[in-house]
Design a protein around this motif. Structure first.
Motif, mmCIF file in Angstrom:
data_model
loop_
_atom_site.group_PDB
_atom_site.id
_atom_site.type_symbol
_atom_site.label_atom_id
_atom_site.label_comp_id
_atom_site.label_asym_id
_atom_site.label_seq_id
_atom_site.Cartn_x
_atom_site.Cartn_y
_atom_site.Cartn_z
ATOM 1 N N ILE A 174 -1.996 -0.748 -4.786
ATOM 2 C CA ILE A 174 -0.295 -1.518 -4.685
ATOM 3 C C ILE A 174 -0.751 -1.326 -2.911
ATOM 4 C CG2 ILE A 174 1.772 -1.368 -3.642
ATOM 5 C CD1 ILE A 174 2.515 -0.241 -6.765
ATOM 6 N N GLN A 175 -0.561 -2.984 -2.264
ATOM 7 C CA GLN A 175 -1.213 -2.789 -0.662
ATOM 8 C C GLN A 175 0.449 -2.736 -0.301
ATOM 9 O OE1 GLN A 175 -1.425 -7.145 0.636
ATOM 10 N NE2 GLN A 175 -3.176 -6.591 2.196
ATOM 11 N N SER A 215 -8.831 7.983 4.513
ATOM 12 C CA SER A 215 -8.752 8.395 3.472
ATOM 13 C C SER A 215 -8.088 9.519 2.875
ATOM 14 C CB SER A 215 -9.684 7.643 2.461
ATOM 15 O OG SER A 215 -9.387 8.212 0.799
ATOM 16 N N CYS A 216 -7.116 9.525 1.958
ATOM 17 C CA CYS A 216 -6.842 11.102 2.102
ATOM 18 C C CYS A 216 -5.705 11.211 -0.117
ATOM 19 C CB CYS A 216 -5.414 11.739 2.213
ATOM 20 S SG CYS A 216 -5.088 13.502 2.426
ATOM 21 N N TYR A 217 -6.654 11.624 -0.287
ATOM 22 C CA TYR A 217 -5.913 12.279 -1.697
ATOM 23 C C TYR A 217 -4.684 13.076 -1.373
ATOM 24 C CZ TYR A 217 -10.460 10.509 -3.786
ATOM 25 O OH TYR A 217 -11.564 9.930 -5.042
ATOM 26 N N HIS A 218 -3.839 11.790 -2.753
ATOM 27 C CA HIS A 218 -2.935 13.061 -2.523
ATOM 28 C C HIS A 218 -2.363 13.749 -4.361
ATOM 29 C CE1 HIS A 218 1.814 14.031 -2.407
ATOM 30 N NE2 HIS A 218 2.084 13.732 -3.455
ATOM 31 N N TYR A 241 -8.412 6.706 16.059
ATOM 32 C CA TYR A 241 -8.607 5.258 15.601
ATOM 33 C C TYR A 241 -7.552 3.835 15.884
ATOM 34 C CZ TYR A 241 -12.183 7.805 13.100
ATOM 35 O OH TYR A 241 -13.517 8.400 13.188
ATOM 36 N N LYS A 242 -7.609 2.895 15.566
ATOM 37 C CA LYS A 242 -6.739 2.221 15.312
ATOM 38 C C LYS A 242 -6.851 1.490 14.515
ATOM 39 C CE LYS A 242 -7.270 0.479 20.940
ATOM 40 N NZ LYS A 242 -7.355 -0.630 21.229
ATOM 41 N N CYS A 243 -5.791 1.048 13.856
ATOM 42 C CA CYS A 243 -5.706 0.539 11.997
ATOM 43 C C CYS A 243 -5.213 -0.109 11.848
ATOM 44 C CB CYS A 243 -5.373 1.823 11.255
ATOM 45 S SG CYS A 243 -6.382 3.779 11.743
ATOM 46 N N ASP A 244 -5.552 -1.038 10.760
ATOM 47 C CA ASP A 244 -4.623 -2.212 10.111
ATOM 48 C C ASP A 244 -3.219 -1.188 9.960
ATOM 49 O OD1 ASP A 244 -6.647 -3.949 10.748
ATOM 50 O OD2 ASP A 244 -6.696 -4.255 8.514
ATOM 51 N N GLU A 245 -2.404 -2.138 10.151
ATOM 52 C CA GLU A 245 -0.586 -1.969 9.725
ATOM 53 C C GLU A 245 -0.602 -1.515 8.228
ATOM 54 O OE1 GLU A 245 3.499 -3.528 10.535
ATOM 55 O OE2 GLU A 245 2.689 -4.932 10.597
ATOM 56 N N GLU A 246 -1.179 -2.515 7.311
ATOM 57 C CA GLU A 246 -1.031 -2.466 5.866
ATOM 58 C C GLU A 246 -0.763 -0.868 5.506
ATOM 59 O OE1 GLU A 246 -2.953 -5.111 7.646
ATOM 60 O OE2 GLU A 246 -1.530 -6.855 6.982
ATOM 61 N N VAL A 247 -0.792 0.176 4.409
ATOM 62 C CA VAL A 247 -1.472 0.780 3.923
ATOM 63 C C VAL A 247 -1.485 0.829 2.890
ATOM 64 C CG1 VAL A 247 1.122 1.655 3.560
ATOM 65 C CG2 VAL A 247 -0.733 3.326 3.801
ATOM 66 N N TYR A 248 -2.557 0.957 1.748
ATOM 67 C CA TYR A 248 -2.425 1.191 0.264
ATOM 68 C C TYR A 248 -2.530 2.283 -0.078
ATOM 69 C CZ TYR A 248 -4.819 -3.405 1.974
ATOM 70 O OH TYR A 248 -5.555 -3.954 2.639
ATOM 71 N N GLU A 249 -2.191 2.138 -1.651
ATOM 72 C CA GLU A 249 -2.200 3.465 -2.925
ATOM 73 C C GLU A 249 -2.638 2.797 -4.041
ATOM 74 O OE1 GLU A 249 2.453 4.907 -0.939
ATOM 75 O OE2 GLU A 249 1.612 4.917 -3.409
ATOM 76 N N ARG A 250 -3.815 4.233 -4.467
ATOM 77 C CA ARG A 250 -4.977 3.938 -5.220
ATOM 78 C C ARG A 250 -4.679 4.757 -6.292
ATOM 79 N NH1 ARG A 250 -9.846 6.167 -5.729
ATOM 80 N NH2 ARG A 250 -11.216 4.734 -7.577
ATOM 81 N N THR A 266 -3.065 10.554 -6.307
ATOM 82 C CA THR A 266 -3.618 9.263 -5.707
ATOM 83 C C THR A 266 -4.179 8.971 -4.685
ATOM 84 O OG1 THR A 266 -0.595 9.047 -6.497
ATOM 85 C CG2 THR A 266 -1.934 7.493 -4.755
ATOM 86 N N GLU A 267 -4.774 8.065 -3.988
ATOM 87 C CA GLU A 267 -5.322 7.240 -3.284
ATOM 88 C C GLU A 267 -4.738 6.868 -1.672
ATOM 89 O OE1 GLU A 267 -9.991 6.903 -0.812
ATOM 90 O OE2 GLU A 267 -9.422 6.157 -3.210
ATOM 91 N N VAL A 268 -4.355 7.646 -1.017
ATOM 92 C CA VAL A 268 -3.578 6.463 0.152
ATOM 93 C C VAL A 268 -5.020 6.098 1.175
ATOM 94 C CG1 VAL A 268 -2.015 6.698 1.935
ATOM 95 C CG2 VAL A 268 -1.268 7.872 -0.088
ATOM 96 N N PHE A 269 -5.038 5.271 2.157
ATOM 97 C CA PHE A 269 -5.608 4.452 2.462
ATOM 98 C C PHE A 269 -5.345 3.517 3.306
ATOM 99 C CE2 PHE A 269 -7.392 2.274 -0.811
ATOM 100 C CZ PHE A 269 -7.477 1.075 -0.798
ATOM 101 N N VAL A 270 -5.954 2.917 4.868
ATOM 102 C CA VAL A 270 -5.549 2.343 5.712
ATOM 103 C C VAL A 270 -6.458 2.218 6.820
ATOM 104 C CG1 VAL A 270 -5.098 3.918 7.258
ATOM 105 C CG2 VAL A 270 -4.217 2.018 7.463
ATOM 106 N N LYS A 271 -7.248 0.325 6.319
ATOM 107 C CA LYS A 271 -7.922 -0.571 7.110
ATOM 108 C C LYS A 271 -8.084 0.726 8.276
ATOM 109 C CE LYS A 271 -8.128 -4.098 3.788
ATOM 110 N NZ LYS A 271 -8.708 -5.720 4.136
ATOM 111 N N ILE A 272 -9.361 0.733 9.064
ATOM 112 C CA ILE A 272 -10.044 1.232 10.577
ATOM 113 C C ILE A 272 -10.527 -0.479 11.013
ATOM 114 C CG2 ILE A 272 -11.480 2.300 11.715
ATOM 115 C CD1 ILE A 272 -12.017 4.084 9.823
#
Length: 274
Positions: A174-175, A215-218, A241-250, A266-272
């Motif tokens: 989910i984005q 990235s970080c696992y929950h 770091y500078k990151c995109d506003e969107e965040v993803y949950e895998r 759950t893996e949470v990550f944000v694009k650099i």
């Protein structure tokens, strides 16, 4: 001198085929005995007749049904062979596609279970930087009300995939359009994604990955996932770091795999940003 005829028991021994199968072949008109002794009903086959058995086995191996073999064994014209074989090739290619799809789905799911096992076993929950491989994703934009189960086991998305005659594999991703809004409970819309297996129109898929992410696992219930968001926020602040506003949950393991929320990964990550 070699016997001209063989009993059904001898045929079973020579051809490695059961008496039951031989009787069934006789019933189907595929391979009948040359003679049956009236007084005891014993069946006898000639050597020439037995040579049909390797042919039957080969046709069976090739996917032909007994009814389809009947004309072949009777000495069908080449045109019938050609048409039948071409049709069988088309049929088996379709079966091959179905089997490939099933195998891909199961292998990917198995991979997620193994990934979750390693995360849980080693308590992998530190923030890291990683590269995400590029792939094509099928997606659907939806409203969001923070109901994780409804979003992950998603009826609307499943119906959509069926409507475009496609198939999906791998984890639900989910984005969320805003990291900040997600944490503050203000997120109203999401994009649900899964990797597409079949080729689809350009407007029904997006390119995903091919980028570096933080990235970080929950581990555990989704109700405590904000703890992992805080870890990522602290990491971004610490290292600038500078990151995109969107965040993803895998969702590596979730309601699809277990009802024990302690085993959710759950893996949470944000694009650099570049």
């Amino acid at each position: 001198m070699e016997c001209e005829f063989y009993s059904i028991g001898k045929v079973e021994e020579i051809c490695k085929i059961t008496k039951k199968a031989l009787r069934y072949y006789d019933k189907m008109g595929i391979l009948s005995p040359d003679k049956i002794m009236d007084e005891n009903g014993y069946r006898y086959y000639s050597k020439k007749n037995l040579l049909s058995v390797p042919m039957i086995k080969y046709y069976k191996q090739s996917g032909f049904k007994l009814e389809e073999m009947k004309e072949f064994l009777a000495g069908a014209p080449y045109t019938l062979f050609e048409n039948s074989f071409r049709d069988k090739i088309d049929e088996l290619k379709e079966q091959e596609k179905e089997i490939h799809l099933k195998l891909r789905s199961i292998e990917d799911w198995y991979g997620l279970i193994r990934e979750a096992e390693m995360v849980l076993k080693n308590n992998v929950c530190n923030v890291s930087i990683k590269y995400i491989d590029r792939c094509q994703m099928t997606f659907l934009d939806q409203e969001y009300n923070y109901d994780y189960m409804d979003s992950i086991i998603n009826i609307e998305f499943t119906n959509y995939i069926e409507s475009i005659k496609n198939a999906i594999t791998g984890p639900v991703i989910i984005q969320f359009p805003s990291f900040k809004d997600k944490v503050e409970g203000k997120c109203k819309n999401i994009r649900i994604m899964q990797e597409t297996i079949l080729k689809c129109d350009a407007d029904k898929s997006i390119e995903y990955g091919g980028e570096m992410v933080i990235s970080c696992y929950h581990i555990g219930s989704h109700s405590t996932i904000d703890e992992t968001y805080k870890k990522i926020q602290d990491f971004i602040s610490e290292y600038g770091y500078k990151c995109d506003e969107e965040v993803y949950e895998r969702y590596v393991t979730d309601y699809w795999t277990t009802q024990d929320e302690n085993k959710f990964v759950t893996e949470v990550f944000v694009k650099i940003k570049r």
